[in-house]
Write an enzyme that holds these catalytic residues in place. Structure first.
Site, mmCIF file in Angstrom:
data_model
loop_
_atom_site.group_PDB
_atom_site.id
_atom_site.type_symbol
_atom_site.label_atom_id
_atom_site.label_comp_id
_atom_site.label_asym_id
_atom_site.label_seq_id
_atom_site.Cartn_x
_atom_site.Cartn_y
_atom_site.Cartn_z
ATOM 1 N N THR A 138 0.820 -1.208 0.000
ATOM 2 C CA THR A 138 0.000 0.000 0.000
ATOM 3 C C THR A 138 0.855 1.260 0.000
ATOM 4 O O THR A 138 2.014 1.232 0.460
ATOM 5 C CB THR A 138 -0.903 -0.005 1.259
ATOM 6 O OG1 THR A 138 -1.525 1.271 1.405
ATOM 7 C CG2 THR A 138 -0.108 -0.288 2.529
ATOM 8 N N ASP A 139 0.271 2.363 -0.457
ATOM 9 C CA ASP A 139 0.984 3.652 -0.386
ATOM 10 C C ASP A 139 1.134 4.135 1.053
ATOM 11 O O ASP A 139 1.959 5.010 1.337
ATOM 12 C CB ASP A 139 0.266 4.716 -1.242
ATOM 13 C CG ASP A 139 -1.175 4.977 -0.838
ATOM 14 O OD1 ASP A 139 -1.686 4.307 0.089
ATOM 15 O OD2 ASP A 139 -1.810 5.865 -1.457
ATOM 16 N N GLU A 140 0.349 3.558 1.989
ATOM 17 C CA GLU A 140 0.360 4.076 3.366
ATOM 18 C C GLU A 140 1.705 3.861 4.055
ATOM 19 O O GLU A 140 1.999 4.516 5.050
ATOM 20 C CB GLU A 140 -0.765 3.440 4.195
ATOM 21 C CG GLU A 140 -2.112 3.641 3.550
ATOM 22 C CD GLU A 140 -3.294 3.533 4.499
ATOM 23 O OE1 GLU A 140 -3.088 3.503 5.720
ATOM 24 O OE2 GLU A 140 -4.430 3.491 3.994
ATOM 25 N N TYR A 164 -1.726 -0.406 11.077
ATOM 26 C CA TYR A 164 -1.904 -1.085 9.781
ATOM 27 C C TYR A 164 -0.696 -0.856 8.880
ATOM 28 O O TYR A 164 -0.075 -1.812 8.378
ATOM 29 C CB TYR A 164 -3.189 -0.595 9.081
ATOM 30 C CG TYR A 164 -3.240 -0.936 7.600
ATOM 31 C CD1 TYR A 164 -3.363 -2.249 7.165
ATOM 32 C CD2 TYR A 164 -3.128 0.070 6.632
ATOM 33 C CE1 TYR A 164 -3.379 -2.570 5.806
ATOM 34 C CE2 TYR A 164 -3.141 -0.240 5.271
ATOM 35 C CZ TYR A 164 -3.268 -1.558 4.869
ATOM 36 O OH TYR A 164 -3.286 -1.859 3.528
ATOM 37 N N LYS A 168 2.206 -3.459 7.359
ATOM 38 C CA LYS A 168 2.472 -3.659 5.924
ATOM 39 C C LYS A 168 3.927 -3.301 5.595
ATOM 40 O O LYS A 168 4.586 -3.988 4.807
ATOM 41 C CB LYS A 168 1.514 -2.813 5.067
ATOM 42 C CG LYS A 168 0.056 -3.240 5.099
ATOM 43 C CD LYS A 168 -0.205 -4.594 4.468
ATOM 44 C CE LYS A 168 -0.033 -4.607 2.971
ATOM 45 N NZ LYS A 168 -0.446 -5.925 2.399
HETATM 46 P P1 NAD Z 1 -9.855 -7.060 2.319
HETATM 47 O O1 NAD Z 1 -9.837 -6.754 3.781
HETATM 48 O O2 NAD Z 1 -11.065 -6.742 1.526
HETATM 49 O O3 NAD Z 1 -9.533 -8.593 2.085
HETATM 50 C C1 NAD Z 1 -8.534 -9.270 2.780
HETATM 51 C C2 NAD Z 1 -8.716 -10.775 2.540
HETATM 52 O O4 NAD Z 1 -7.665 -11.468 3.235
HETATM 53 C C3 NAD Z 1 -10.035 -11.323 3.055
HETATM 54 O O5 NAD Z 1 -10.604 -12.181 2.091
HETATM 55 C C4 NAD Z 1 -9.641 -12.096 4.308
HETATM 56 O O6 NAD Z 1 -10.502 -13.186 4.598
HETATM 57 C C5 NAD Z 1 -8.238 -12.562 3.953
HETATM 58 N N1 NAD Z 1 -7.405 -12.814 5.128
HETATM 59 C C6 NAD Z 1 -7.234 -12.015 6.217
HETATM 60 N N2 NAD Z 1 -6.417 -12.616 7.103
HETATM 61 C C7 NAD Z 1 -6.058 -13.806 6.562
HETATM 62 C C8 NAD Z 1 -5.209 -14.877 7.008
HETATM 63 N N3 NAD Z 1 -4.571 -14.820 8.187
HETATM 64 N N4 NAD Z 1 -5.044 -15.951 6.200
HETATM 65 C C9 NAD Z 1 -5.689 -16.022 5.003
HETATM 66 N N5 NAD Z 1 -6.506 -15.046 4.557
HETATM 67 C C10 NAD Z 1 -6.685 -13.955 5.325
HETATM 68 O O7 NAD Z 1 -8.571 -6.314 1.735
HETATM 69 P P2 NAD Z 1 -8.368 -5.535 0.359
HETATM 70 O O8 NAD Z 1 -8.832 -4.149 0.514
HETATM 71 O O9 NAD Z 1 -8.876 -6.362 -0.744
HETATM 72 O O10 NAD Z 1 -6.768 -5.499 0.309
HETATM 73 C C11 NAD Z 1 -6.042 -6.590 -0.246
HETATM 74 C C12 NAD Z 1 -4.565 -6.289 -0.171
HETATM 75 O O11 NAD Z 1 -4.264 -5.101 -0.887
HETATM 76 C C13 NAD Z 1 -4.052 -6.065 1.254
HETATM 77 O O12 NAD Z 1 -2.783 -6.648 1.361
HETATM 78 C C14 NAD Z 1 -3.964 -4.553 1.373
HETATM 79 O O13 NAD Z 1 -2.968 -4.176 2.290
HETATM 80 C C15 NAD Z 1 -3.605 -4.171 -0.041
HETATM 81 N N6 NAD Z 1 -4.046 -2.827 -0.469
HETATM 82 C C16 NAD Z 1 -5.355 -2.446 -0.324
HETATM 83 C C17 NAD Z 1 -5.749 -1.194 -0.794
HETATM 84 C C18 NAD Z 1 -7.187 -0.731 -0.678
HETATM 85 O O14 NAD Z 1 -7.478 0.419 -0.996
HETATM 86 N N7 NAD Z 1 -8.127 -1.568 -0.269
HETATM 87 C C19 NAD Z 1 -4.820 -0.335 -1.382
HETATM 88 C C20 NAD Z 1 -3.490 -0.771 -1.490
HETATM 89 C C21 NAD Z 1 -3.123 -2.014 -1.049
HETATM 90 O O1 TDX Z 2 -16.345 6.667 8.024
HETATM 91 C C1 TDX Z 2 -15.298 7.133 7.535
HETATM 92 N N1 TDX Z 2 -15.145 8.493 7.456
HETATM 93 C C2 TDX Z 2 -14.024 9.093 6.959
HETATM 94 O O2 TDX Z 2 -13.924 10.330 6.914
HETATM 95 C C3 TDX Z 2 -14.231 6.303 7.048
HETATM 96 C C4 TDX Z 2 -14.345 4.793 7.119
HETATM 97 C C5 TDX Z 2 -13.114 6.909 6.547
HETATM 98 N N2 TDX Z 2 -13.001 8.268 6.514
HETATM 99 C C6 TDX Z 2 -11.787 8.879 5.941
HETATM 100 C C7 TDX Z 2 -10.468 8.334 6.438
HETATM 101 C C8 TDX Z 2 -9.580 8.437 5.232
HETATM 102 O O3 TDX Z 2 -9.020 9.749 5.163
HETATM 103 O O4 TDX Z 2 -11.823 8.571 4.542
HETATM 104 C C9 TDX Z 2 -10.512 8.249 4.053
HETATM 105 C C10 TDX Z 2 -10.529 6.829 3.499
HETATM 106 O O5 TDX Z 2 -10.682 5.949 4.610
HETATM 107 P P1 TDX Z 2 -10.700 4.354 4.433
HETATM 108 O O6 TDX Z 2 -11.727 3.998 3.424
HETATM 109 O O7 TDX Z 2 -10.783 3.753 5.796
HETATM 110 O O8 TDX Z 2 -9.284 4.090 3.754
HETATM 111 P P2 TDX Z 2 -7.786 4.454 4.214
HETATM 112 O O9 TDX Z 2 -7.689 4.627 5.656
HETATM 113 O O10 TDX Z 2 -7.333 5.598 3.345
HETATM 114 O O11 TDX Z 2 -7.017 3.103 3.782
HETATM 115 C C11 TDX Z 2 -7.350 2.445 2.533
HETATM 116 O O12 TDX Z 2 -6.413 2.730 1.533
HETATM 117 C C12 TDX Z 2 -5.144 2.133 1.592
HETATM 118 C C13 TDX Z 2 -7.467 0.927 2.728
HETATM 119 O O13 TDX Z 2 -8.352 0.660 3.774
HETATM 120 C C14 TDX Z 2 -6.127 0.298 2.981
HETATM 121 O O14 TDX Z 2 -6.242 -1.111 3.057
HETATM 122 C C15 TDX Z 2 -5.216 0.653 1.838
HETATM 123 O O15 TDX Z 2 -3.930 0.159 2.079
#
Ligand code: NAD
Ligand code: TDX
Length: 359
Positions: A138-140, A164, A168
């Site tokens: 992730t970019d975080e 988190y 990562k």
């Molecule tokens: P998500 O939370 O929707 O899905 C995570 C999945 O991993 C789920 O299906 C869960 O059951 C599985 N999981 C969790 N713990 C596990 C374990 N111990 N063993 C096996 N499976 C397990 O997550 P997402 O948003 O789809 O993110 C997927 C990946 O991409 C993550 O690694 C996250 O850090 C990365 N990522 C997410 C975003 C975003 O915006 N969502 C952005 C950049 C990177």
């Molecule tokens: O109820 C809310 N109100 C609000 O203002 C929630 C859930 C979030 N927010 C804000 C927090 C953040 O600035 O909105 C922005 C986005 O929040 P999230 O959807 O929780 O995402 P973020 O915290 O940015 O992280 C996401 O992007 C990077 C994903 O959850 C991560 O898994 C990924 O790595």
């Protein structure tokens, strides 16, 4: 089983029942019928097999319910399916949950990743040729930007600021350490915020869609001025496909939509689209916006410089934000049963209903 060993690639995708993972699994299963795709997912609250209904019966797809920390299981999967590639997405992914309960993030994101790295190193040790361990990050991990003209590049030093992102970042460090120490062939990509169908309604966009639908308040943390860089999930899946096949071993690629938005502006845009799609009076949804207590340690701004992946691999996002947001809204409106099953918890029984009797 014999036939499976004849498949061109045997790829372990972890976390394939989650939001991004399900799009990656679908893309690979459909695009590469000569690959075997093994999806290992623990089915935590975030894993939902309803996301994969359309591919679950495909002959080149196997689902295994299990934990990436389960060393014996992971080693068995490498052996049984002769795995030659890993795309590692399984993670605890929600920042607010990491603030409430950091340990689960360390167990899965750090220890789980190292468990997979050990299995890959040991199974591939005699021959790294054609193998790849691809870490989805992730970019975080880069921390928080202050100014509008700043962007994260692949050279930006890691500076994680939430439990988190610290977990990562730690996982990414282990991946690089295994490349340096054991010469494990690795790839890493760091992506910005994803949005699109199948995202769990704890994240900003699907949570807001669900609340607007039900006339519930839309909680905006702090002043709503925090900035996130949004990318449509299918564009991320395509970037993953490209990096997996064409990325240079040992390299890192940033992926982003070049699309930074202040949360408040994004939510106002979403409100306008929801009013149009639901046939509500303009301005109806905006009235639901409610400013609430800020997230602890809330990162101010994320923005990705994705010029390396464009320059070296020719990837660019295809979906512009207005189109992607409307598509997302329509998906949630057309799949309200999916949403209802999540809110009720019924999705957690899908595995029992669909899979348990098969084995
Ligand atoms: P998500 O939370 O929707 O899905 C995570 C999945 O991993 C789920 O299906 C869960 O059951 C599985 N999981 C969790 N713990 C596990 C374990 N111990 N063993 C096996 N499976 C397990 O997550 P997402 O948003 O789809 O993110 C997927 C990946 O991409 C993550 O690694 C996250 O850090 C990365 N990522 C997410 C975003 C975003 O915006 N969502 C952005 C950049 C990177
Ligand atoms: O109820 C809310 N109100 C609000 O203002 C929630 C859930 C979030 N927010 C804000 C927090 C953040 O600035 O909105 C922005 C986005 O929040 P999230 O959807 O929780 O995402 P973020 O915290 O940015 O992280 C996401 O992007 C990077 C994903 O959850 C991560 O898994 C990924 O790595």
């Amino acid at each position: 089983m014999f036939k499976r060993f004849k498949m061109k690639r045997k790829i372990l995708i972890t976390g394939g029942a989650g939001f991004i993972g399900s799009h990656v699994v679908r893309l690979f299963v459909n695009k590469y019928p000569d690959y075997l795709i093994v999806n290992l997912d623990k089915l935590t609250y975030a894993g939902n097999l309803e996301n994969l209904k359309d591919v679950e019966d495909k002959p080149n797809y196997v689902f295994i319910k299990g934990d990436i920390k389960d060393e014996q299981l992971v080693r068995n999967i490498f052996e049984k399916y002769d795995i030659d590639g890993v795309i590692h997405l399984a993670a605890e992914s929600h920042v607010d949950r990491s603030i409430q309960n950091p340990m689960e993030f360390i167990y899965t994101n750090v220890i789980g990743t190292v468990t997979l790295l050990n299995a890959a190193r040991d199974y591939w040790k005699d021959n790294y040729q054609g193998k790849v361990f691809y870490q989805i990050s992730t970019d975080e991990v880069y921390g928080s930007l202050e100014n509008d003209d700043e962007f994260f590049t692949e050279q930006t030093p890691y500076d994680p600021r939430s439990p988190y992102s610290a977990s990562k970042a730690s996982a990414d460090h282990f991946v690089r350490a295994y490349h340096n120490t054991y010469k494990l062939p690795v790839l890493i990509s760091n992506c910005s915020n994803n949005y699109g169908p199948n995202q769990f309604p704890e994240k900003l966009i699907p949570l807001s869609i669900n609340n607007i639908l039900n006339f519930k308040p839309i909680p905006i943390y702090g002043t709503g001025e925090n900035v996130r860089d949004w990318l449509y999930v299918e564009d991320h899946a395509k970037a993953i496909d490209l990096i997996f096949h064409k990325g240079k071993i040992g390299e890192t690629y940033n992926i982003g939509g070049n699309n930074p938005w202040r949360n408040i502006d994004l939510i106002k845009t979403l409100c306008r689209i929801m009013d149009e799609e639901l046939g509500r009076e303009p301005g109806t949804s905006e009235k639901l916006i409610t400013f609430v207590k800020d997230r602890e340690g809330h990162d101010k701004r994320y923005a990705i410089d994705a010029s390396k992946i464009k320059r070296e691999l020719g990837w660019e996002p295809e979906t512009d934000f207005q189109t992607g947001l409307r598509k997302t809204v329509r998906w949630y409106l057309n799949n309200q049963d999916w949403l209802k099953n999540i809110i009720s918890g019924d999705y957690l029984n899908y595995y029992e209903r669909q899979y348990k009797n098969r084995f």
